[in-house]
Design an enzyme around this catalytic site. Sequence first.
Site, PDB file in Angstrom:
ATOM      1  N   CYS A 223     -23.815   9.653  -9.641  1.00  0.00           N
ATOM      2  CA  CYS A 223     -24.528   9.983  -8.409  1.00  0.00           C
ATOM      3  C   CYS A 223     -24.040  11.315  -7.854  1.00  0.00           C
ATOM      4  O   CYS A 223     -22.849  11.594  -7.861  1.00  0.00           O
ATOM      5  CB  CYS A 223     -24.301   8.884  -7.380  1.00  0.00           C
ATOM      6  SG  CYS A 223     -25.282   9.165  -5.894  1.00  0.00           S
TER       7      CYS A 223
ATOM      8  N   CYS B 220     -20.533   9.379  -0.960  1.00  0.00           N
ATOM      9  CA  CYS B 220     -20.165   8.244  -0.091  1.00  0.00           C
ATOM     10  C   CYS B 220     -18.753   7.775  -0.488  1.00  0.00           C
ATOM     11  O   CYS B 220     -18.531   7.374  -1.635  1.00  0.00           O
ATOM     12  CB  CYS B 220     -21.168   7.104  -0.255  1.00  0.00           C
ATOM     13  SG  CYS B 220     -22.880   7.659  -0.068  1.00  0.00           S
TER      14      CYS B 220
ATOM     15  N   CYS C  72     -17.814   4.465  -2.377  1.00  0.00           N
ATOM     16  CA  CYS C  72     -18.620   4.077  -3.535  1.00  0.00           C
ATOM     17  C   CYS C  72     -17.989   4.528  -4.858  1.00  0.00           C
ATOM     18  O   CYS C  72     -17.616   5.693  -5.017  1.00  0.00           O
ATOM     19  CB  CYS C  72     -20.017   4.688  -3.397  1.00  0.00           C
ATOM     20  SG  CYS C  72     -21.094   4.263  -4.771  1.00  0.00           S
TER      21      CYS C  72
ATOM     22  N   CYS D  67     -32.743  -8.028  -6.399  1.00  0.00           N
ATOM     23  CA  CYS D  67     -32.569  -6.716  -5.776  1.00  0.00           C
ATOM     24  C   CYS D  67     -32.381  -5.678  -6.871  1.00  0.00           C
ATOM     25  O   CYS D  67     -31.433  -5.764  -7.653  1.00  0.00           O
ATOM     26  CB  CYS D  67     -31.343  -6.721  -4.866  1.00  0.00           C
ATOM     27  SG  CYS D  67     -31.381  -8.083  -3.683  1.00  0.00           S
TER      28      CYS D  67
ATOM     29  N   CYS E  37     -36.726  -6.870  -4.080  1.00  0.00           N
ATOM     30  CA  CYS E  37     -36.281  -5.861  -3.118  1.00  0.00           C
ATOM     31  C   CYS E  37     -35.835  -4.637  -3.910  1.00  0.00           C
ATOM     32  O   CYS E  37     -35.094  -4.772  -4.889  1.00  0.00           O
ATOM     33  CB  CYS E  37     -35.114  -6.414  -2.303  1.00  0.00           C
ATOM     34  SG  CYS E  37     -34.422  -5.236  -1.134  1.00  0.00           S
TER      35      CYS E  37
ATOM     36  N   CYS F   1     -34.310  -4.439   4.774  1.00  0.00           N
ATOM     37  CA  CYS F   1     -33.000  -5.044   4.562  1.00  0.00           C
ATOM     38  C   CYS F   1     -31.991  -3.922   4.798  1.00  0.00           C
ATOM     39  O   CYS F   1     -32.027  -2.902   4.103  1.00  0.00           O
ATOM     40  CB  CYS F   1     -32.915  -5.569   3.129  1.00  0.00           C
ATOM     41  SG  CYS F   1     -31.268  -6.130   2.660  1.00  0.00           S
TER      42      CYS F   1
ATOM     43  N   ARG G  74     -26.458 -11.917   5.233  1.00  0.00           N
ATOM     44  CA  ARG G  74     -26.060 -12.119   3.839  1.00  0.00           C
ATOM     45  C   ARG G  74     -24.628 -11.647   3.609  1.00  0.00           C
ATOM     46  O   ARG G  74     -24.293 -10.506   3.950  1.00  0.00           O
ATOM     47  CB  ARG G  74     -27.002 -11.330   2.917  1.00  0.00           C
ATOM     48  CG  ARG G  74     -26.733 -11.583   1.442  1.00  0.00           C
ATOM     49  CD  ARG G  74     -27.660 -10.768   0.561  1.00  0.00           C
ATOM     50  NE  ARG G  74     -29.033 -10.842   1.019  1.00  0.00           N
ATOM     51  CZ  ARG G  74     -29.934  -9.887   0.821  1.00  0.00           C
ATOM     52  NH1 ARG G  74     -29.612  -8.789   0.176  1.00  0.00           N
ATOM     53  NH2 ARG G  74     -31.161 -10.017   1.268  1.00  0.00           N
TER      54      ARG G  74
HETATM   55  S1  SF4 Z   1     -23.730   4.668  -2.122  1.00  0.00           S
HETATM   56 FE1  SF4 Z   1     -22.954   5.439  -4.105  1.00  0.00          FE
HETATM   57  S2  SF4 Z   1     -24.769   5.418  -5.442  1.00  0.00           S
HETATM   58 FE2  SF4 Z   1     -25.516   5.275  -3.319  1.00  0.00          FE
HETATM   59  S3  SF4 Z   1     -25.895   7.398  -2.657  1.00  0.00           S
HETATM   60 FE3  SF4 Z   1     -23.783   6.930  -2.033  1.00  0.00          FE
HETATM   61  S4  SF4 Z   1     -22.507   7.633  -3.776  1.00  0.00           S
HETATM   62 FE4  SF4 Z   1     -24.612   7.460  -4.538  1.00  0.00          FE
END
Ligand code: SF4
Length: 313
Positions: free
Chosen positions: A65, A69, A72, A109, A142, A202, A272
């Site tokens: 990605c 974040c 993550c 999901c 979802c 959600c 959830r």
């Molecule tokens: S949560 Fe993880 S997969 Fe989703 S946009 Fe952020 S870095 Fe990328």
Amino acid sequence: MDLLNTLVEKGLRRELPTREEALAVLATSDDELLDVVAAAGKVRRQWFGRRVKLNYLVNLKSGLCPEDCSYCSQRLGSKAEILKYTWLKPDEASQAAAAGVAGGAKRVCLVASGRGPTDRDVERVGKTIEAIKEQNEGVEVCACLGLLSDGQAERLREAGADAYNHNLNTSEATYGDITKTHTYADRVDTVQKAHAAGLSACSGLIAGMGETDEDLVDVVYALRELDSDSVPVNFLIPFEGTPLAKEWNLTPQRCLRILAMVRFVCPDVEVRIAGGREVHLRSMQPLALNIANSIFLGDYLTSEGQAARPTWT
Ligand code: SF4
């Protein structure tokens, strides 16, 4: 306890508690904890009885990605040892979904890492949704594909999606501390786009990222304001190789208080228990189901969960 009686009465009427009341739930002592769970349980049973809804994640695309974040394991530059792969084919995704449905899942999901889908991705996911719906009668689907551009929510709806997941994760005030590559407002916009297209929204949160009680209350009030139909509550799994790797600051008791606060603020919404329930709630998971009415079966995006063991009747 007057506080709990007030919260139950308001919850049964779907009335919003005050911020002070919501904060007071998070500040209760361990001695009061079972009373908090019982009070939240009354509200849960009023709106959802004793049923537990089961959901199943299918990770369509993992890792790689470009977003940052900090919670993550799939983020830009993550050193976490996770599976990385690009899009599953519709048939592969449908087979994976069938395993969840066989375990009792009502909702599948479909999740893809990334900032958001291209129009081609939306088309691809549309075919996947069609394949899953054809092969699994009555299952809800979802999609969780990141930030949506104009028209994409409508196309997912036309392809048969029932819901769209996009979490707010934390309060507006602290959002910039956990992610720099997109904003809280971007996230709100996607939830609103999903809603406007007729998809069930959600949207939930991640607890345990170093936030304050005020942050938690802020994000849950924002979720109610957005009219989210289901609120996944994630408990941070601090992955090695991510900036939050050292944030082990949740206890099972704290997780129960957070779930109870969410139940009181969003009484008639599907609450959830999502990622992190096994490691953070530990042996208190059954108590948590007095508050929440929905869980994931099986594995999460990049971590193992508990398999469905249909030993009950
Ligand atoms: S949560 Fe993880 S997969 Fe989703 S946009 Fe952020 S870095 Fe990328």
